[in-house]
Design an enzyme around this catalytic site. Structure first.
Site, PDB file in Angstrom:
ATOM      1  CE  LYS A 241      16.143 -12.793   8.185  1.00 19.93           C
ATOM      2  NZ  LYS A 241      17.546 -13.051   8.458  1.00 19.93           N
TER       3      LYS A 241
HETATM    4  C1  LIG Z   1      18.942 -13.501   7.827  1.00 23.37           C
HETATM    5  C2  LIG Z   1      19.478 -14.898   7.893  1.00 23.37           C
HETATM    6  C3  LIG Z   1      20.780 -15.192   8.322  1.00 23.37           C
HETATM    7  C4  LIG Z   1      21.812 -14.126   8.569  1.00 23.37           C
HETATM    8  O1  LIG Z   1      21.412 -13.150   9.453  1.00 23.37           O
HETATM    9  P1  LIG Z   1      22.074 -11.674   9.359  1.00 23.37           P
HETATM   10  O2  LIG Z   1      21.546 -11.015  10.601  1.00 23.37           O
HETATM   11  O3  LIG Z   1      21.544 -11.048   8.110  1.00 23.37           O
HETATM   12  O4  LIG Z   1      23.540 -11.831   9.354  1.00 23.37           O
HETATM   13  C5  LIG Z   1      21.155 -16.507   8.451  1.00 23.37           C
HETATM   14  N1  LIG Z   1      20.314 -17.511   8.147  1.00 23.37           N
HETATM   15  C6  LIG Z   1      19.057 -17.268   7.711  1.00 23.37           C
HETATM   16  C7  LIG Z   1      18.162 -18.423   7.405  1.00 23.37           C
HETATM   17  C8  LIG Z   1      18.620 -15.966   7.541  1.00 23.37           C
HETATM   18  O5  LIG Z   1      17.388 -15.728   7.066  1.00 23.37           O
END
Ligand SMILES: *Cc1c(COP(=O)(O)O)cnc(C)c1O
Length: 379
Positions: free
Chosen positions: A180
């Site tokens: 991210k």
């Molecule tokens: C990455 C992601 C999540 C979950 O986040 P984590 O930190 O991996 O638990 C939820 N929704 C979307 C759209 C994501 O890209």
């Protein structure tokens, strides 16, 4: 293998983490509130609760909203499964509504058709970092008395009609997974506009523990006394990781700028390549690009994926429609439910996009993709 996404860690990030490791507080210390304050500078001042992942953020958001058995949550299937799974874990029924074919975000018309008297939340996903159409979704949510939730795992730093993501929805969730835009290794946060919902989110993150004597049923027991009034979990993000988050947030403007530059460069370099649809950007949003999602025509996505991977380019597919997962199939969800999301998935490919991607690496990605598409596939 060139990855589709990866973290950018510099010496300042490392120094920030080391400083906490040498101090007194590894968790529940002062870096947590500091990180939450600095996050709120990115959510238009809306207060944030840090948690251990984006998934935890969604779980906390739904729990704070009081979502449970008998409730319905309307959401997009073009997302990571956690957007829906966390609502199901609380006993709610998830109702999938289709996406706009251009942006891949929740279609307000489809959401309007999906709501019922039992709808408690409408959860949009800022797919690839492009904010969903929040004014239209707000009308739908207000029309049925539901909360508007934004899964902004992709879009920290983005704006919708000049308003920061995090200030537009009642509850907005973020993820700080390494792919991210901002990372704390694992981590997440939820921005909460309403004071009572904020209190419930903060409580759920910390076992539901009531330490404030003024709020306890038995305040006279003694200094050690604490009470649980509603069940919660331990979703606390440690100081070690909050320190990394603080340092990363300082770099967010540079991350966003480099990502935007790479997106513009992809769009320019791929503009003339046949057999491809490039991502669109609506005029009224300022995206914070997490993915560069292209659509590969003529049923060639699998071939392009395999050949790019074989060439050492780690392309990715985001996402299998959530209700195609066997766990939803077993609950009675059937293919064909959201044709636009399914069509999007069948063609989608995420090209490498991260701040430390060099122009040279990007040229290699473009050359590889253009080379595959300019040759006809084997009959
Ligand atoms: C990455 C992601 C999540 C979950 O986040 P984590 O930190 O991996 O638990 C939820 N929704 C979307 C759209 C994501 O890209």
């Amino acid at each position: 293998m060139l990855p589709y996404g990866r973290q950018s860690i510099d010496e300042a990030d490392i120094a920030a983490v080391c400083e906490v490791l040498r101090g007194d507080w590894l968790t529940t210390g002062p870096a947590v509130a500091r990180f939450e304050r600095e996050l709120a500078a990115w959510t238009g001042g809306v207060p944030c609760v840090s948690v251990t992942s984006g998934t935890a953020a969604l779980h906390v958001a739904y729990a704070a909203a009081g979502i449970g058995a008998g409730d319905e949550v309307v959401t997009s299937p073009l997302t990571f499964v956690a957007t829906a799974a966390t609502a199901v874990l609380l006993g709610a029924k998830v109702v999938f509504a289709d996406v706009e074919p251009g942006t891949g975000t929740l279609d307000p018309g489809a959401a309007a058709a999906a709501v019922t008297a039992r709808t408690r939340a409408i959860t949009a996903v800022d797919y690839a970092g492009h904010p969903a159409d929040y004014d239209e979704l707000r009308r739908v949510a207000d029309g049925c008395g539901a909360l508007l939730v934004g899964d902004a795992a992709h879009s920290i730093g983005a704006a919708y009609r000049g308003r920061a993501v995090g200030s537009v929805c009642d509850l907005t969730t973020f993820s700080f997974f390494p792919t991210k835009t901002v990372t704390t290794a694992e981590g997440g946060a939820v921005a909460v506009r309403d004071a009572e919902l904020f209190r419930r989110a903060a409580m759920f993150r910390n076992h539901g523990l009531v330490r404030d004597q003024a709020l306890q049923r038995d305040p006279e027991v003694g200094g050690w006394h604490q009470e649980v009034h509603a069940f919660g979990l331990n979703y606390r993000l440690p100081d070690v990781l909050c320190a990394l988050g603080i340092s990363q947030l300082r770099r967010l403007p540079a991350f966003m700028a480099r990502r935007a530059e790479l997106v513009a460069r992809y769009t320019k370099l791929l503009g003339g390549v046949p057999g491809l649809t490039l991502p669109v950007q609506r005029d009224h949003v300022t995206p914070s690009w997490h993915l560069y999602p292209v659509r590969i025509h003529d049923g060639r996505r699998r071939e392009v994926y395999d050949r790019m991977r074989a060439a050492g380019i780690g392309v990715q597919v985001n996402y299998i429609p959530a209700y195609w997962h066997p766990v939803f199939e077993d609950l009675g969800y059937r293919r064909g439910l959201c044709p636009e999301a399914e069509a999007y998935y069948s063609e989608q490919l995420s090209l490498p996009l991260f701040p430390d991607l060099t122009d040279g690496d990007q040229d290699r990605v473009v050359e590889c993709l253009a080379g595959i598409l300019s040759r006809r596939s084997a009959p």
